[in-house]
Scaffold this motif. Sequence first.
Motif, PDB file in Angstrom:
ATOM      1  N   PRO A 371       0.807  -1.229   0.000  1.00  0.00           N
ATOM      2  CA  PRO A 371       0.000   0.000   0.000  1.00  0.00           C
ATOM      3  C   PRO A 371       0.837   1.275   0.000  1.00  0.00           C
ATOM      4  O   PRO A 371       0.475   2.256  -0.651  1.00  0.00           O
ATOM      5  N   SER A 372       1.961   1.272   0.708  1.00  0.00           N
ATOM      6  CA  SER A 372       2.764   2.493   0.811  1.00  0.00           C
ATOM      7  C   SER A 372       3.368   2.885  -0.526  1.00  0.00           C
ATOM      8  O   SER A 372       3.681   4.060  -0.743  1.00  0.00           O
ATOM      9  N   ALA A 373       3.547   1.912  -1.397  1.00  0.00           N
ATOM     10  CA  ALA A 373       4.142   2.204  -2.709  1.00  0.00           C
ATOM     11  C   ALA A 373       3.104   2.169  -3.814  1.00  0.00           C
ATOM     12  O   ALA A 373       3.446   2.101  -4.982  1.00  0.00           O
ATOM     13  N   ALA A 374       1.828   2.161  -3.435  1.00  0.00           N
ATOM     14  CA  ALA A 374       0.753   2.085  -4.437  1.00  0.00           C
ATOM     15  C   ALA A 374       0.860   3.256  -5.401  1.00  0.00           C
ATOM     16  O   ALA A 374       0.930   4.418  -5.004  1.00  0.00           O
ATOM     17  N   ALA A 375       0.911   2.920  -6.667  1.00  0.00           N
ATOM     18  CA  ALA A 375       1.066   3.960  -7.697  1.00  0.00           C
ATOM     19  C   ALA A 375      -0.219   4.763  -7.839  1.00  0.00           C
ATOM     20  O   ALA A 375      -1.326   4.264  -7.623  1.00  0.00           O
ATOM     21  N   ASP A 376      -0.033   6.055  -8.178  1.00  0.00           N
ATOM     22  CA  ASP A 376      -1.213   6.888  -8.418  1.00  0.00           C
ATOM     23  C   ASP A 376      -2.088   6.318  -9.517  1.00  0.00           C
ATOM     24  O   ASP A 376      -3.286   6.592  -9.582  1.00  0.00           O
ATOM     25  N   SER A 377      -1.474   5.519 -10.384  1.00  0.00           N
ATOM     26  CA  SER A 377      -2.234   4.956 -11.501  1.00  0.00           C
ATOM     27  C   SER A 377      -3.313   3.990 -11.035  1.00  0.00           C
ATOM     28  O   SER A 377      -4.216   3.653 -11.791  1.00  0.00           O
ATOM     29  N   LEU A 378      -3.239   3.523  -9.766  1.00  0.00           N
ATOM     30  CA  LEU A 378      -4.274   2.627  -9.260  1.00  0.00           C
ATOM     31  C   LEU A 378      -5.566   3.369  -8.952  1.00  0.00           C
ATOM     32  O   LEU A 378      -6.633   2.754  -8.887  1.00  0.00           O
ATOM     33  N   PHE A 379      -5.488   4.681  -8.734  1.00  0.00           N
ATOM     34  CA  PHE A 379      -6.651   5.446  -8.300  1.00  0.00           C
ATOM     35  C   PHE A 379      -7.257   6.221  -9.461  1.00  0.00           C
ATOM     36  O   PHE A 379      -6.583   6.560 -10.438  1.00  0.00           O
ATOM     37  N   SER A 439     -10.130  -0.872 -18.144  1.00  0.00           N
ATOM     38  CA  SER A 439      -9.581  -1.232 -16.840  1.00  0.00           C
ATOM     39  C   SER A 439     -10.444  -0.660 -15.717  1.00  0.00           C
ATOM     40  O   SER A 439     -11.507  -0.078 -15.941  1.00  0.00           O
ATOM     41  N   TRP A 440      -9.953  -0.846 -14.489  1.00  0.00           N
ATOM     42  CA  TRP A 440     -10.663  -0.367 -13.297  1.00  0.00           C
ATOM     43  C   TRP A 440      -9.712   0.455 -12.435  1.00  0.00           C
ATOM     44  O   TRP A 440      -8.519   0.144 -12.338  1.00  0.00           O
ATOM     45  N   LYS A 441     -10.262   1.512 -11.817  1.00  0.00           N
ATOM     46  CA  LYS A 441      -9.490   2.369 -10.923  1.00  0.00           C
ATOM     47  C   LYS A 441     -10.193   2.451  -9.561  1.00  0.00           C
ATOM     48  O   LYS A 441     -11.425   2.395  -9.469  1.00  0.00           O
ATOM     49  N   ILE A 442      -9.386   2.617  -8.521  1.00  0.00           N
ATOM     50  CA  ILE A 442      -9.919   2.684  -7.160  1.00  0.00           C
ATOM     51  C   ILE A 442     -10.467   4.080  -6.892  1.00  0.00           C
ATOM     52  O   ILE A 442      -9.801   5.084  -7.159  1.00  0.00           O
TER      53      ILE A 442
END
Length: 453
Positions: A371-379, A439-442
Amino acid sequence: MNKQLFDYANRQYQLRDYPTALIAFTECLQDASAPLAPGETGLLYHQIGNCLIKLNNPTEAIQAYTQASADPQYAAISTVECNLGMAYASLRDYEHAVRCFRLSVEEGGNETPYKAYMGMGNALMKLGKTAEAGVAFREAALDEANPDVTKALLNLGLCFMALDRPLDAVASYESALPFEMKPATKNKLYANLGQAYVAAGKMTEAVGAFEEALRDKTYFLSDAASVDYQRAIGVVAQGQADATQMLPVADVSGLDVAADGMPIGDGFAGAQDPFYYDDLPQDENFPGYLGMYDNATDGQDHFFNSTDKEIEQWSKGIAKKDRKRRNVGLKIAVAFIVVVILAAAALVFAYTQGYGYPTQEMVAKELFADPSAAADSLFSGATSPENAKTMTEFVAADPDARVDGVNRSMTESEVFVTATTDEGGQVTYRVSMVRDLASWKISNVELYFASQS
């Protein structure tokens, strides 16, 4: 080329002394006293690759086969590309495997394209490209050089089932029935046919197929097949010959032939090789080639010593198989047209049902992995970096987090994930997502409690 050393390497290969054969082929390649003629560089690298395969070293085999394929004077490039595809597939590099298989069938002089088509179909199934895999399996079934079309037809049936086309799967399985096969394979075929009948709502036929699978009492249905069998029995017992409508195909994982069909990298049933590959063809210039066939003695002595009557009977058997193969080809050609037509429609349907790539599960797994390294691209774009950081701060890092369920829709989805904390406790989260093209984003992450359901 040093012919004496080459023949020695061939003999050691035939005796399955692969380490010695590998050394001899390598020395032959490096022997400066006997310059190599055009094409012999590819020949030697080809055999070095085969030895490395036998020694379960596909990584170095890939390097050898690549060198062989780079020799423009070598006549067996299509075979090398097929071997390359199998080597890549054994390492689960399916993208490269598919590329090599395609090159193998596109190269001229490929006398056994079904091998490349089977490997290509298996790799495409691994990549989730079911319709394309079906095309490859169809080509393998239509190849007159294929001595066992049942594997191709079984896999083609799996593709139809995955595409929610049970009637076409039935046609594929039924096309395989006239061919000779081992009893265990025929039992699996009938079990798959039974599941296809159930999915198509043909319960009477399903019961008959399942009973054929169990007739010799050596075969056991998988859990999914057992459920389908009991369902079919229940419908027939109520006096309904057929279900009123086709049942949805929600789970093909229970089919008795795995999606791999012919397993890649894990060994074929009953096979000795780590994976499927070709040895060298015969060549009158190098008599030792014949000895490099692992099955060179399987029936050859009998064939060459056969009487005229035996040869006549053998020829009739081949002719009979050819007639069956042509009939199968017609059935497959008619049945498979729908896949081409429905490929685009299937993508649209999957989109409306909430499917995409990466999937919701994959996005959630990536978030919890670190989680700490979660890329902005996930959101999603509507989520500010500050909010994204706030949400990830209370997410428990767990690379093995469990996805408990997914609520899908065309534009929004919810993923329920249970993660294990460093202290050993378990926390459940609800991860909300929005569609971003395919795709899907958070869009939100929150704790979830059973009382909220």
